[in-house]
Write an enzyme that holds these catalytic residues in place. Structure first.
Site, PDB file in Angstrom:
ATOM      1  N   CYS A  86       0.870  -1.182   0.000  1.00 39.36           N
ATOM      2  CA  CYS A  86       0.000   0.000   0.000  1.00 39.36           C
ATOM      3  C   CYS A  86       0.900   1.223   0.000  1.00 39.36           C
ATOM      4  O   CYS A  86       1.809   1.319  -0.814  1.00 39.36           O
ATOM      5  CB  CYS A  86      -0.970  -0.023   1.182  1.00 39.36           C
ATOM      6  SG  CYS A  86      -0.178  -0.079   2.792  1.00 39.36           S
ATOM      7  N   ARG A 127      -1.965  -0.748   5.813  1.00 39.46           N
ATOM      8  CA  ARG A 127      -3.269  -1.187   5.297  1.00 39.46           C
ATOM      9  C   ARG A 127      -3.119  -2.511   4.537  1.00 39.46           C
ATOM     10  O   ARG A 127      -4.001  -3.352   4.538  1.00 39.46           O
ATOM     11  CB  ARG A 127      -3.852  -0.133   4.345  1.00 39.46           C
ATOM     12  CG  ARG A 127      -4.516   1.033   5.013  1.00 39.46           C
ATOM     13  CD  ARG A 127      -5.002   2.038   3.977  1.00 39.46           C
ATOM     14  NE  ARG A 127      -3.898   2.685   3.264  1.00 39.46           N
ATOM     15  CZ  ARG A 127      -4.040   3.485   2.197  1.00 39.46           C
ATOM     16  NH1 ARG A 127      -5.241   3.701   1.695  1.00 39.46           N
ATOM     17  NH2 ARG A 127      -2.997   4.041   1.631  1.00 39.46           N
TER      18      ARG A 127
END
Lengths: 392, 311
Positions: free
Chosen positions: B261, B266
């Site tokens: 990411c 995330r």
């Protein structure tokens, strides 16, 4: 009286309306609601007990009336006891190298001392500190709107000087948390002794005004009680104790008490619109204090401040203290210039008498004590100067 | 005197019934649900750990008994860009009272992003068989209005030693570059928003722009992390639904996968579900776009053509 009660209720009806508006923003609804309630309580307490750092200090400096100053010391004592309970649960070992979450503990150095001094001068010129102007807005004060406008402008100026001050001094200034140095017990002992010592000192210089002779009471006990709550000024000590309790609850539920971050956000927006805002504000968002938000206005602090104004307005109406007046040129000028100094001072000091002095001192921050001493010095010197000028 | 002794007997029977044997066995699955966790709050073999990104969240109310791991200081090296070293992670684990029989349940704010990242760090340091996520994290616990505690949990430190680590769960720049240059047959999964992936924006709103190029690694497919969860309570979708979400972009577990990411946290969320729920062979690239997008001379796909102007 009936008209005043209806009018006050009408003003209070703004609170649920504001609550609905807050809910439309999609923020953290629980925190917004808690801030709204705490702001309203704070507004009532400030208005009813006339709790204002500047006025309390001025009463002592000019008339040797110690009651307000004692109320500030009491608020600090109660807040300290509340905070130490929370700290004990949240951070059992103060020497762990961590700081308690979001507590207003800032860099304690020369920039803070100077900014606090400037803030003190601004208080004396504009006739109040930021929280005082907010509750006076609810009383129809002719100076408060200009002072608050000045605060926003002062904030904008503060952003433009921040980077230079940060690189020159603030970046290497230690963030001193007294419990980390002294332990909770040591800090508590020293803090309470210093507060009690200060109280004793002002008591030594004090000159209590004569109690006004009470008119013969023909009213019932209930009527007298209601009169005391809604019309008469609350005892300063009650106000001080209530401020200490509200500060503890606010820290527990949402964030430490502070009134400048929403105003500062307007300043940030203003500086940005005028293309005066630096691209980056070095290190600013890394400090705990009255932070400014660039993106959204519907923050818990905004809810707190608006509720404060609404509640103090309603409270002023019931006490028949809502006395709007057209501002004179002098009031406009003093409001604006004092306000700019308040704004610059509180931006640079990461808060005002509430955010840095009060919430900092009760959190064991050395920065809180520095703000206390330097702003008091600023008030004292300015009052003396203004008096000398008036006499000459 | 019959009544007190009867009471006593009842108490003994009752306490036997709620003695440790009454705790449910730790689920074999990678997730535990809030009902299971509620029943195991006092289980001495379960250690609950909160990994939230916002400071003050844990202190103002956490799942009773949970300890707090701070993402910015406890789980990373504070000087160089790296995860916590083996030594400092071992100390952290010991101070949290984690021992050889402990099941660790991680949860946190922001849809468990940082808790999942914490779980990945546990895996890299060889504790993958101990760690589980609370499905839905803080979000579901608050949604169900379950009790929160504000006291710092008191735990007894252990002398637990970390087993051998699994550094292979970590993808490095060279691994990702091999895929971009088609030298390795690996699926690359970019879990950022569609606008970051296409190169329209450099970073999501509220985050600083930390890379000087926009776009994505050539050959990557985009499945934003949010497609893997039920929006209303933050829980993961069912394995069948998850399988479909990724199969739709060609990721079916037939080839190894690398997730990335912007800063690697995330993507841990997607790493967790792909490796632990679906059982695929997955590495997480924690350097992510802030390393790749700043690297000199690497190929970049920038569909939007946004040019970095130094601002």
């Amino acid at each position: 009286m009936a008209i005043r009660i209806v009018a006050a209720l009408g003003v209070l009806a703004l609170l649920p309306a504001f609550y609905v508006l807050l809910h439309s923003g999609g923020g953290d609804v629980r925190k917004l609601t808690q801030s709204l309630v705490l702001g309203a309580l704070f507004g009532v307490v400030l208005q009813r007990s006339r709790f204002c750092f500047f006025c309390h200090w001025r009463d002592f400096i000019e008339s040797r009336d110690p009651r307000g100053f004692a109320a500030i010391l009491l608020a600090l004592g109660v807040g300290t006891l509340g905070y130490v309970v929370l700290f004990g649960a949240w951070l059992p070992d103060p020497a762990s190298g961590r700081l308690p979450p979001d507590a207003h503990i800032g860099p304690a150095g020369p920039v803070l001392a100077f900014a606090s001094l400037v803030f003190g001068v601004g208080m004396a010129i504009s006739g109040s500190c930021v929280s005082g102007h907010l509750y006076r807005l609810g009383e129809g004060s002719p100076t408060a709107p200009f002072a608050l406008l000045g605060v926003i402008v002062g904030f904008a100026v503060g952003f433009t000087t921040w980077n230079w001050l940060y690189v020159t001094s603030i970046a290497t200034t230690p963030v001193t948390w007294l419990p980390a140095e002294l332990g909770y017990r040591g800090w508590l002992l020293v803090q309470l002794v210093v507060l009690a010592g200060t109280a004793a000192l002002i008591a030594a210089f004090a000159c209590l005004p004569d109690r006004a002779s009470q008119p013969a009471e023909s009213r019932s006990v209930l009527q007298r009680a209601l009169h005391r709550i809604f019309v008469e000024r609350w005892p300063a000590t009650a106000g001080g104790a209530a401020v200490g309790v509200i500060a503890t609850v606010a820290y527990f539920q949402v964030q430490p008490l502070g009134v400048t971050s929403a105003l500062g956000s307007y300043g940030r927006w203003l500086a940005d619109s005028a293309q005066l805002l630096p691209e980056t504000l070095h290190g600013l968002d890394g400090f705990s204090g009255c932070r400014t938000a660039a993106a959204t206005f519907l923050t818990p602090n905004f809810a707190f401040v608006v509720a404060l104004v609404i509640a103090s307005f309603a409270s002023a109406i019931t006490a028949n203290q809502f006395k709007p007046a057209w501002p004179t040129g002098n009031q406009v000028l003093r409001g604006l210039t004092g306000g700019v100094l308040l704004g610059w001072g509180s931006m640079t000091a990461l808060g005002c008498t509430v955010g840095t002095l009060f919430s900092g001192t009760i959190a064991g921050a050395l920065s809180g004590w520095i703000f206390f001493a330097a702003s008091l010095l600023g008030v004292f010197a300015t009052l003396r100067l203004m008096r000398a000028q008036a006499q000459s | 005197m019959h009544t007190p002794s009867l009471l006593k007997a009842l108490v003994i029977i009752a306490s036997a019934a709620i003695a440790p044997t009454a705790f449910a066995e730790p689920a074999k699955e990678p997730l535990v649900n809030y009902e299971w966790l509620q029943k195991n709050l006092d289980n001495p073999n379960v250690r609950i750990v909160e990994v939230s990104v916002d400071p003050g969240v844990y202190e103002r109310g956490h799942i009773p008994g949970a300890v707090n791991f701070r993402w910015h200081t406890d789980l990373v090296d504070k000087v160089s860009r790296d995860i916590a070293s083996r030594d400092s992670f071992e100390k952290l684990i010991q101070s949290a009272g984690i021992d050889k029989d402990t099941t660790v349940v991680l949860y946190g704010d922001n849809n468990n992003w940082f808790a999942a990242w914490g779980a990945w760090v546990f895996h890299v340091h060889g504790l993958g068989d101990k760690v589980k996520l609370l499905d839905g994290g803080r979000k579901i616990w608050e949604l169900k209005q379950l009790p929160l505690d504000t006291k710092e949990a008191s735990v007894t430190a252990t002398s637990f030693k970390l087993p051998a680590g699994k550094p292979g769960l970590r993808a490095r720049l060279s691994d990702v570059l091999s895929v971009a240059e088609k030298k390795a047959d690996v699926h690359l999964l970019d879990i950022r928003s569609a606008d970051e992936f296409s190169g329209k924006i450099f970073a999501p709103e509220g985050s600083k722009e930390l890379s000087v190029r926009a776009g994505h690694v050539p050959g990557a497919v985009n499945v934003p992390w949010g497609k893997a969860v039920n929006a209303e309570d933050g829980t993961f979708k069912s394995p069948a639904e998850l399988k479909k979400v990724y199969a739709d972009v060609g990721i079916d577990g037939s080839k190894p996968i690398i997730t990335y990411c912007r800063i690697g946290e995330r993507s841990s969320h997607s790493w967790y579900l792909l490796s632990q729920i679906l059982g695929y062979d997955v590495k997480n690239y924690d350097g992510s776009w802030t390393e790749y997008g700043n690297s000199v001379g690497v190929p970049v796909a920038n569909a939007a053509g946004t040019v970095w102007l130094g601002k």
